[in-house]
Design a protein around this motif. Structure first.
Motif, PDB file in Angstrom:
ATOM      1  N   GLY A  52       0.779  -1.248   0.041  1.00 52.86           N
ATOM      2  CA  GLY A  52      -0.032   0.049   0.088  1.00 52.86           C
ATOM      3  C   GLY A  52       0.740   1.144   0.150  1.00 52.86           C
ATOM      4  N   GLU A  53       0.117   2.437   0.090  1.00 58.84           N
ATOM      5  CA  GLU A  53       0.849   3.750   0.132  1.00 58.84           C
ATOM      6  C   GLU A  53       1.479   3.967   1.222  1.00 58.84           C
ATOM      7  OE1 GLU A  53      -1.810   6.632  -1.225  1.00 58.84           O
ATOM      8  OE2 GLU A  53      -2.256   5.694  -3.293  1.00 58.84           O
ATOM      9  N   ASN A  54       1.024   3.381   2.299  1.00 60.09           N
ATOM     10  CA  ASN A  54       1.628   3.881   3.752  1.00 60.09           C
ATOM     11  C   ASN A  54       3.055   2.995   3.965  1.00 60.09           C
ATOM     12  OD1 ASN A  54      -0.178   1.864   4.098  1.00 60.09           O
ATOM     13  ND2 ASN A  54      -0.459   2.324   6.032  1.00 60.09           N
ATOM     14  N   GLN A  55       3.454   2.429   3.262  1.00 61.63           N
ATOM     15  CA  GLN A  55       4.489   1.573   3.409  1.00 61.63           C
ATOM     16  C   GLN A  55       5.941   2.293   3.547  1.00 61.63           C
ATOM     17  OE1 GLN A  55       4.804  -1.742   3.140  1.00 61.63           O
ATOM     18  NE2 GLN A  55       6.924  -2.246   2.844  1.00 61.63           N
ATOM     19  N   VAL A  56       6.507   1.997   4.490  1.00 65.53           N
ATOM     20  CA  VAL A  56       7.972   2.348   4.789  1.00 65.53           C
ATOM     21  C   VAL A  56       8.923   1.876   4.201  1.00 65.53           C
ATOM     22  CG1 VAL A  56       9.579   2.945   6.761  1.00 65.53           C
ATOM     23  CG2 VAL A  56       7.016   3.330   7.242  1.00 65.53           C
ATOM     24  N   GLY A  57       9.608   2.390   2.807  1.00 61.30           N
ATOM     25  CA  GLY A  57      10.268   1.923   2.291  1.00 61.30           C
ATOM     26  C   GLY A  57       9.553   1.076   1.052  1.00 61.30           C
ATOM     27  N   GLN A  58      10.131   0.905  -0.129  1.00 63.13           N
ATOM     28  CA  GLN A  58       9.472   0.485  -1.227  1.00 63.13           C
ATOM     29  C   GLN A  58      10.582  -0.774  -1.770  1.00 63.13           C
ATOM     30  OE1 GLN A  58       6.664   1.348  -2.322  1.00 63.13           O
ATOM     31  NE2 GLN A  58       6.697   2.911  -0.745  1.00 63.13           N
ATOM     32  N   ASN A  59       9.651  -1.660  -2.629  1.00 65.42           N
ATOM     33  CA  ASN A  59      10.379  -2.927  -3.182  1.00 65.42           C
ATOM     34  C   ASN A  59      10.775  -3.804  -2.142  1.00 65.42           C
ATOM     35  OD1 ASN A  59       9.623  -1.686  -5.633  1.00 65.42           O
ATOM     36  ND2 ASN A  59      11.286  -0.557  -5.735  1.00 65.42           N
ATOM     37  N   LEU A  60      10.433  -3.780  -1.011  1.00 67.04           N
ATOM     38  CA  LEU A  60      10.971  -4.710   0.006  1.00 67.04           C
ATOM     39  C   LEU A  60      10.320  -6.281   0.091  1.00 67.04           C
ATOM     40  CD1 LEU A  60      10.624  -2.158   3.355  1.00 67.04           C
ATOM     41  CD2 LEU A  60      12.793  -2.529   1.616  1.00 67.04           C
ATOM     42  N   GLY A  61       9.222  -6.232  -0.556  1.00 67.16           N
ATOM     43  CA  GLY A  61       8.856  -7.712  -0.597  1.00 67.16           C
ATOM     44  C   GLY A  61       7.829  -8.281   0.908  1.00 67.16           C
ATOM     45  N   TYR A  62       7.717  -7.289   1.691  1.00 67.87           N
ATOM     46  CA  TYR A  62       6.888  -7.372   2.818  1.00 67.87           C
ATOM     47  C   TYR A  62       6.386  -6.150   3.078  1.00 67.87           C
ATOM     48  CZ  TYR A  62      10.865  -5.151   5.297  1.00 67.87           C
ATOM     49  OH  TYR A  62      11.931  -4.303   5.953  1.00 67.87           O
TER      50      TYR A  62
END
Length: 378
Positions: A38-48
């Motif tokens: 989602g948009e409220n993810q801390v960090g991108q392309n982490l897979g979790y």
């Protein structure tokens, strides 16, 4: 913030896993799992999932499950709180390890998801889980993992040996929740130290606890155990690739017996007495770190360093019990000497008793003779 990024990058290797519950190799799993970030993810392309949520805030997280096989499959879903395994790795298997007392908020109590899914051949389905942030404001992170296990049984039978092997696969996708991105330092403490056994081998266990709501990554641990009255008795352990989950503990195992193939050799028995453990732990690799040590011949810097010293005692009763159960220890070594010493003591005791009996007997006979002589004289 830089340290936070280091932690997030390190978690990638832990977040999306495929595990066979048996030691069996296969070409591929029957299904795959893909998280919808989602948009409220801390960090991108982490897979979790690493979600930034306010207290009491609820959010749905979704996964796409693909059935890659030509048969209908069933997938069992569950959620496990992050823990540290006995090998010093972060795990997410549900209810495998008792939560550490420092864990005040157990993330599994705030996650809801369907228990079993049925997916048709070459088809896909979407799974929705509901995640609710605890009421109170939290510092650091709370963590766990979504488990997706193939509940369909796939058996291959070896007719020659009659062995039936079951292959099952599990995907684990991590979930990290936090109210803000403020840095929280891990806190490491050394607890109980003593003798034990793992897989039928004698070891010294040292309980390590990370009581902070923060991951301890790139954990470099070295430990030495010495016998206080005999420095020739010493055991060591080194591992530069460990990690600990937030608010978790595990027993670091320091080998005493031979761990691999014996090749005709035997292990020295565990000896009773007073011992001392000295341990140094580095954590969180950082090129600007204030602590440094050598790793694989290269200078490596870390943000954290802990040093522990502790005395402990191995009783004779405990050493004897563990040695008797360790198949690598020559059961005749030490045991024959104890038996011989015991027999000698028994023989000496019998000789002493016989000597006292004879001496007493002679004294009684002498007294009887004296009384007879007195009677005759009267």
């Amino acid at each position: 913030m830089k340290n936070k990024k280091n932690i997030l990058v390190s978690l990638v290797s832990l977040s999306v896993l495929m595990i066979a519950t048996q030691t069996v190799h296969a070409d591929s799993a029957n299904f795959s799992v893909t998280p919808k970030i989602g948009e409220n993810q801390v960090g991108q392309n982490l897979g979790y999932f690493n979600l930034l949520l306010k207290p009491k805030q609820t959010q749905n997280v979704e996964f796409t499950l693909n059935n890659n096989s030509n048969q209908t499959i069933k997938v069992k879903t569950s959620f496990g709180t992050a823990f540290t395994s006995q090998s010093g790795n972060v795990g997410y298997t549900p209810d495998l390890v008792k939560p550490d007392p420092s864990l005040k908020i157990n993330l599994k109590d705030y996650v809801k998801l369907p228990q079993t899914l049925t997916i048709k051949p070459k088809n896909a389905t979407t799974v929705t889980a509901t995640v609710t942030m605890p009421d109170e404001n939290i510092k650091g992170v709370i963590a766990g993992g979504f488990n997706f296990e193939d509940a369909s049984t796939s058996e291959s039978t070896q007719k020659s040996s009659g062995v039936s092997i079951t292959n099952r696969y599990r995907y684990v996708i991590g979930l990290v929740l936090q109210n803000d991105t403020a840095k929280v330092d891990p806190t490491l403490n050394l607890g109980k130290v003593g003798p034990d056994q793992v897989n039928g081998r004698n070891v010294i266990t040292a309980n390590l606890t990370n009581s902070a709501p923060a991951y301890l990554m790139q954990m470099n641990t070295s430990a030495t155990v010495t016998k206080l009255d005999d420095k020739s008795v010493n055991y060591s352990y080194n591992n530069a690739a460990m990690e600990m989950a937030p608010n978790s503990n595990f027993n670091l195992t320091i080998p005493v017996s031979i761990q691999g193939v014996l090749n005709g050799k035997t292990s020295e028995p565990l000896k009773p007495g007073k011992y001392h453990i000295k341990m140094t732990v580095y954590g969180s690799q950082d090129t600007n770190g204030t602590h440094q040590t050598m790793v694989n011949g290269q200078v490596t810097k870390y943000d954290y360093k802990w040093t522990f010293d502790k005395d402990f005692t191995i009783t004779g009763e405990r050493a004897t019990a563990l040695n008797a159960k360790d198949a690598t220890v020559n059961q005749n070594s030490g045991l024959d000497w104890l038996l011989i010493i015991g027999l000698i003591m028994i023989i000496l005791l019998l000789i002493a008793l016989i000597f006292l009996f004879i001496k007493r007997r002679k004294k009684e006979e002498q007294e009887d003779k004296t009384n007879e002589d007195e009677d005759k004289s009267i």
